[in-house]
Design an enzyme around this catalytic site. Sequence first.
Site, short mmCIF file in Angstrom:
data_model
loop_
_atom_site.label_atom_id
_atom_site.label_comp_id
_atom_site.label_asym_id
_atom_site.label_seq_id
_atom_site.Cartn_x
_atom_site.Cartn_y
_atom_site.Cartn_z
N ASP A 37 -13.12 -20.67 -38.67
CA ASP A 37 -12.86 -21.77 -39.59
C ASP A 37 -12.21 -22.89 -38.76
OD1 ASP A 37 -12.28 -23.19 -42.07
OD2 ASP A 37 -10.21 -22.50 -41.82
N ASP A 96 -8.09 -18.73 -42.13
CA ASP A 96 -6.67 -18.76 -42.51
C ASP A 96 -6.43 -18.61 -44.00
OD1 ASP A 96 -7.84 -21.48 -42.83
OD2 ASP A 96 -5.83 -21.95 -43.54
#
Length: 218
Positions: A7, A165
């Site tokens: 990400d 995350d």
Amino acid sequence: MKAIIFDLDGTLIDSAPDIHAAVNKALAEAADGELDFETVRSFIGNGVHVLIDRVIAARSLDEGRHAELLEKFLKHYDADPATLTKLYPGVQDAVETLHGEGYALGVCTNKPEGPTRAILEAFGIDKYFGAVVGGDTIGVKKPDPAPLLAVKEKLGARVAVYVGDSEIDAECAQKAGIRFALFTEGYRKKEIDDIPHEARFNDFDMVDTIVTRMADAI
């Protein structure tokens, strides 16, 4: 081929300061006040359209102004998306190490592809990533698994590990059938134990060991 897919916001980069600045420039341009940093930071993760939805709700603005505020935000953010943004400590070394070990690297993010590539280039790490899929690349966003699977396919990977995350990243990985490692210092909204993950870390010096173990176990 084994791939490590990352990400972007809240994982490789701490981009909240630039996003906050662009939001407030857009609001100021429209004479709609401003929002504090922590409020805007809490809006990050579901893509730019949802970000603007949340800004509109927070300022009690007319929903019909979405297109106007989105245009203003993108104008300011796209002008220089890496002014205040920083790589998390250890990211540069981790990416270089994994690339040197022969892993195919990719990025799967809900940020639009244009600024994603601009940020990777600004930090000099774009050369390590063989595939980048943003929130506007294929018409759907995470937690839909399609963007993550598209990165895996572009990399020609047989197996992959996803590093993110947030609960959005975890759900995306779960739906895609890809193992997930959670970076705990990003923009998650849920408690760590409420986010499905197979490994977690708070320091990028740990990434090589963690993802290598995960990839080798597949």
